[in-house]
Structure formats: structure tokens, C-alpha cells
Design an enzyme around this catalytic site. Structure first.
Site, short mmCIF file in Angstrom:
data_model
loop_
_atom_site.label_atom_id
_atom_site.label_comp_id
_atom_site.label_asym_id
_atom_site.label_seq_id
_atom_site.Cartn_x
_atom_site.Cartn_y
_atom_site.Cartn_z
N GLN A 293 -4.30 -4.73 7.32
CA GLN A 293 -5.30 -5.74 6.96
C GLN A 293 -5.14 -7.02 7.79
OE1 GLN A 293 -7.77 -5.06 4.95
NE2 GLN A 293 -6.99 -3.16 4.11
N HIS B 22 0.87 -1.18 0.00
CA HIS B 22 0.00 0.00 0.00
C HIS B 22 0.90 1.23 0.00
CE1 HIS B 22 -2.73 2.99 1.83
NE2 HIS B 22 -3.74 2.20 1.49
N ASP C 66 3.30 -4.08 7.92
CA ASP C 66 2.09 -3.27 7.76
C ASP C 66 0.91 -4.21 8.05
OD1 ASP C 66 -0.17 -2.01 6.93
OD2 ASP C 66 0.52 -1.59 4.90
N LYS D 282 -10.35 -0.19 10.76
CA LYS D 282 -10.55 -1.39 9.94
C LYS D 282 -10.90 -2.59 10.80
CE LYS D 282 -7.18 0.10 6.47
NZ LYS D 282 -7.87 0.50 5.25
N CYS E 24 -4.79 2.46 -3.69
CA CYS E 24 -3.55 2.98 -3.09
C CYS E 24 -2.39 2.00 -3.25
CB CYS E 24 -3.74 3.34 -1.61
SG CYS E 24 -4.93 4.62 -1.34
N1 PMP Z 1 -1.78 -0.55 4.64
C1 PMP Z 1 -2.75 -1.26 4.09
C2 PMP Z 1 -2.47 -2.65 3.60
C3 PMP Z 1 -4.04 -0.73 4.00
O1 PMP Z 1 -5.02 -1.45 3.45
C4 PMP Z 1 -4.27 0.58 4.49
C5 PMP Z 1 -5.65 1.22 4.40
N2 PMP Z 1 -6.27 1.11 3.17
C6 PMP Z 1 -3.22 1.27 5.06
C7 PMP Z 1 -1.97 0.68 5.12
C8 PMP Z 1 -3.37 2.66 5.59
O2 PMP Z 1 -4.22 2.66 6.67
P1 PMP Z 1 -4.84 4.05 7.22
O3 PMP Z 1 -5.45 4.73 6.04
O4 PMP Z 1 -5.83 3.62 8.23
O5 PMP Z 1 -3.72 4.81 7.81
#
Ligand code: PMP
Length: 409
Positions: free
Chosen positions: A203, A123, A200, A226, A366
Site C-alpha cells: 500500500q 496483511h 510490506d 495496486k 486479509c
Molecule cells: N500487503 C498488503 C498491505 C496488501 O494490502 C496486500 C494486497 N491486498 C498484500 C500485501 C498482498 O498483495 P498481492 O495480493 O498483490 O500479493
């Protein structure tokens, strides 16, 4: 193991709402999850009866608020089995947590010629901070490729590791492919060359939970929103010896021990990483969300995800022209399914599905470097959580069949 979690749906007020004439088939929990009444009520109750700023006041409300905030830290620590609540830094979310590590650890320790290993499926939150730090320090970025079945190519990772690799930062579960890399093996390989490992967990943690002690990584980042909690709060967990090597990324109130006119000294860990007024009401929501998940049991959450994913993969395979981007079976993958339907634009697909009450995301999720690697500008993405049902999957498949008929794929 099949588990029936359908009784939980009544805890989520959003499912009382219909989307047009249809039930609410919410399939976008990878972007953000819905919140149970227990979380909403805990936050509301706290805001009405206990709220004040934390860590400052000698008065009762502030003491209570401070206790609630610190209880969230302890609760997060127990959820991930951290050795101590002091290893839990509360922050805005996974993005902030990853920036803290990249700038606060990477910015301090990386030198020209050092290497940072990412994977091709990260991401942007686990890409861009490392690009910024690489530019600042002269370190180099490399990317571990995927196999033909969208798993992390561990052999390539092992070949790419050498003594110059100082950081290996990897997703615990891809938000596009659903791929769950074997983090224990990644960590072991990375540690064999002395690299620091960053997971990270945005998920991973909501869907499989995590035991940071057995995982062995140095840092894990995740967001409350999440995993049934509110936006605006998340966790950076770090091993104490790594946190001790990290510089604060933000300066301000609350994070200092003393401030002179020209310099300041830091408060103890973890407070030195929490500049400014923290997300206090949100911390109460985080506690309630983790209580809820523990009550359900993360094993049950994972088993339910697996059942829905297996069912969805088999049903999607019935539709000609559907291409799924991700591992073909539930082995090594979670409940995030990206797909295209012939040459129908994913935004058109999402619109048609929305007309039937099915909410899916469409776009690059993203993860632009990954999308380029997949050779598509965008996909549609369905993602599951504990409140989803087989009927949600059926509604998705019905909607796709209708789109296929409409567009003549
Ligand atoms: N890493 C991953 C794999 C994600 O799916 C996301 C959120 N889409 C993020 C990081 C970023 O999380 P946040 O927007 O809550 O900071």
C-alpha cells in the site's frame, strides 16, 4: 497542498462505464487499482509487435523482449531509487516477494529461540509466511500492538526489541486502518539490535512512493496491480548484501548457472530468484505504470490522497453511528478508510452502496488477527487513488445516509 488531478480520469477507460444508472464511483483501489490507457496500450503494442520469451533466444524478437523486461527492472529501480537494478527481483507480487524473504532469508538464518517481530496490523501476506518459517525453524513470533488511535506503538516496539529479534517485518501502510508507521524509526530501532527489516510496501509504494536508500530497510515488497499496472508482477527490492544471504525459494529454468544430475549452481543475483518464464508482457505494463506515476509526480499523488482522506474523514464524522477504524486525522495515515455503520452488516452496506455506483470492499481484508483485535468480524472499506474525486466521497456519504435511513440506525 490541494492538487487537481481530475483531468487524469479521462485516461482510465473504466470510468466511461456506468454502474447501473450511476457514474462509476470506484473506491476499492487498495484491493487493486484501475489501469490507464497508457498501460493497456503499452502491453497491447508489445504483445502485437515485440513478444517472445526472454533470455533464451539469439533472434531479434527475443532480444527485444529481453531488453523490455530488463528495462522494467531498471525502471522499478529508478522509481524506488535503488542503488542498482540488480537489487530488484521481479516476481508475481507482494505476496511472492514476502514469501521469498521469509523462506529464502528467514528459512536460512533463523534458529530456535530467535524472534520475529510483526505488528498487529499486518496483511496475511506478511503473517502466514512468517508463521510457516517459524514452525520450520523454531523461531518465535511476537506482535507489536497499536495505540488507542491506531498508530504503531513505538514504545512497545522498543521494549520488545532484544538481541534475539532477528527480523522486524512491518507494513508500510495498513490496508485496513490506513495507518502509516514511521518506518525510518522502526528501521533504526530494529537495526540497533541487528535485526533485518522487511517492509510490506503493497500500500505504501503506490501512494507515497519510497526511496529505499533513505528508508534504510533491508527488504521492500510491492505489487504492480495496486499502482496502475497489471496483475501478475511485483517487486522484491533487497539490499545487495541481504540478497546475497538469501537462498532461492523456487528452482527451475533461468535461475541456474549450471545443472548436474545431483546438484545445481545459481545464476547471478537477481536472476537466481526468478525461476521460470517471467511475466514479460506484465513487465512492460509495470514500466508504463511507473512512467505514468512519475509523470503525475508521487508528491501530487500523496497530496491528492491526503485531500480526499481529510474530506472523507470529516464527512463520515457527520453521520451518526459511523465508526471509523483508523487514525482520526490525516496525520500518519493514508487513503484507506475502514468503517462500520451501527450494526449493519458490512456486506449489506457494500450492496446498498453498489446500487448507487459506489464500489467498496467488505470483509476482513486479509487481516484476521487485526479484526479480532478491533473486536469486529468485518468492516466496509473505502480506498482512494489518483483518479478519485470529492464527488466519489459525496456519493459514498449519500449512500451511507440512505443505508442509515433504511436500517434505522
Ligand atoms: N500487503 C498488503 C498491505 C496488501 O494490502 C496486500 C494486497 N491486498 C498484500 C500485501 C498482498 O498483495 P498481492 O495480493 O498483490 O500479493
Amino acid at each position: 497542498m490541494n492538487v487537481d488531478l481530475s483531468h487524469l480520469r479521462k485516461d482510465f477507460p473504466i470510468f466511461e462505464r456506468r454502474i447501473g444508472d450511476h457514474p462509476n464511483h470506484f473506491l476499492d483501489s487498495a484491493a487493486s487499482s484501475q489501469k490507464p490507457i497508457q498501460v493497456l496500450e503499452a502491453m497491447d503494442r508489445f504483445a502485437r509487435t515485440n513478444y517472445a520469451n526472454v533470455h533464451r533466444g539469439a533472434y531479434r524478437l527475443s532480444v527485444e523482449a529481453t531488453e523490455a523486461y530488463e528495462a522494467a527492472r531498471r525502471r522499478a529501480a529508478s522509481f524506488i531509487d535503488a542503488s542498482s537494478p540488480d537489487e530488484v527481483v521481479l516476481c508475481r507480487g507482494a505476496t511472492t516477494a514476502l514469501n521469498m524473504v521469509a523462506h529464502g532469508w528467514g528459512g536460512e538464518h533463523l534458529r530456535p529461540g530467535d524472534r520475529i517481530l510483526l505488528t498487529l496490523m499486518e496483511h496475511h501476506a506478511n503473517v502466514v509466511p512468517w508463521q510457516m518459517v517459524a514452525r520450520r525453524t523454531g523461531a518465535r513470533l511476537d506482535h507489536v500492538p497499536l495505540t488507542d488511535e491506531y498508530h504503531l506503538d513505538l514504545e512497545a516496539l522498543e521494549r520488545m526489541l532484544d538481541d534475539d529479534v532477528k527480523v522486524v517485518a512491518v507494513t508500510g501502510m495498513s490496508n485496513v486502518l490506513g495507518t502509516i508507521p514511521p518506518i525510518d524509526r522502526v528501521v533504526e530501532a530494529a537495526h540497533s539490535v541487528g535485526a533485518v527489516t522487511v517492509v510490506d510496501g503493497a500500500q505504501l509504494v503506490p501512494h507515497l512512493g519510497v526511496n529505499v536508500r533513505t528508508l534504510g530497510a533491508d527488504f521492500v515488497a510491492f505489487s504492480a496491480h495496486k499502482m496502475l499496472g497489471p496483475t501478475g508482477i511485483g517487486v522484491l527490492w533487497g539490499k545487495m548484501e541481504r540478497l546475497e544471504e538469501m537462498e532461492p525459494f523456487e528452482g527451475g529454468g533461468e535461475m541456474i548457472s549450471d545443472v548436474q544430475l545431483h546438484h545445481a549452481t545459481w545464476a547471478a543475483i537477481p536472476h537466481r530468484f526468478e525461476a521460470g518464464t517471467p511475466p514479460i508482457i506484465e513487465a512492460v505494463g509495470l514500466t508504463a505504470a511507473l512512467d505514468y506515476l512519475d509523470e503525475v509526480g508521487m508528491d501530487n499523488v500523496a497530496a491528492h490522497d491526503r485531500e480526499l482522506t481529510a474530506y472523507a474523514l470529516s464527512r463520515l464524522a457527520e453521520i451518526p453511528d459511523v465508526t471509523v477504524y483508523g487514525p482520526p486525522t490525516v496525520e500518519g495515515r493514508g487513503g484507506v478508510i475502514s468503517f462500520t455503520l451501527g450494526d449493519v452488516h458490512p456486506h449489506d452496506l457494500a450492496t446498498i452502496l453498489d446500487e448507487r455506483g459506489v464500489s467498496v470492499r467488505a470483509g476482513h481484508h486479509c487481516a484476521k488477527p487485526l479484526m479480532r483485535n478491533l473486536g469486529v468480524p468485518a468492516t466496509a472499506r473505502a480506498s482512494f487513488y489518483l483518479y478519485n474525486t470529492l464527488e466519489d466521497v459525496d456519493a459514498l456519504v449519500d449512500g451511507l445516509e440512505r443505508a442509515a435511513a433504511l436500517f434505522g440506525t
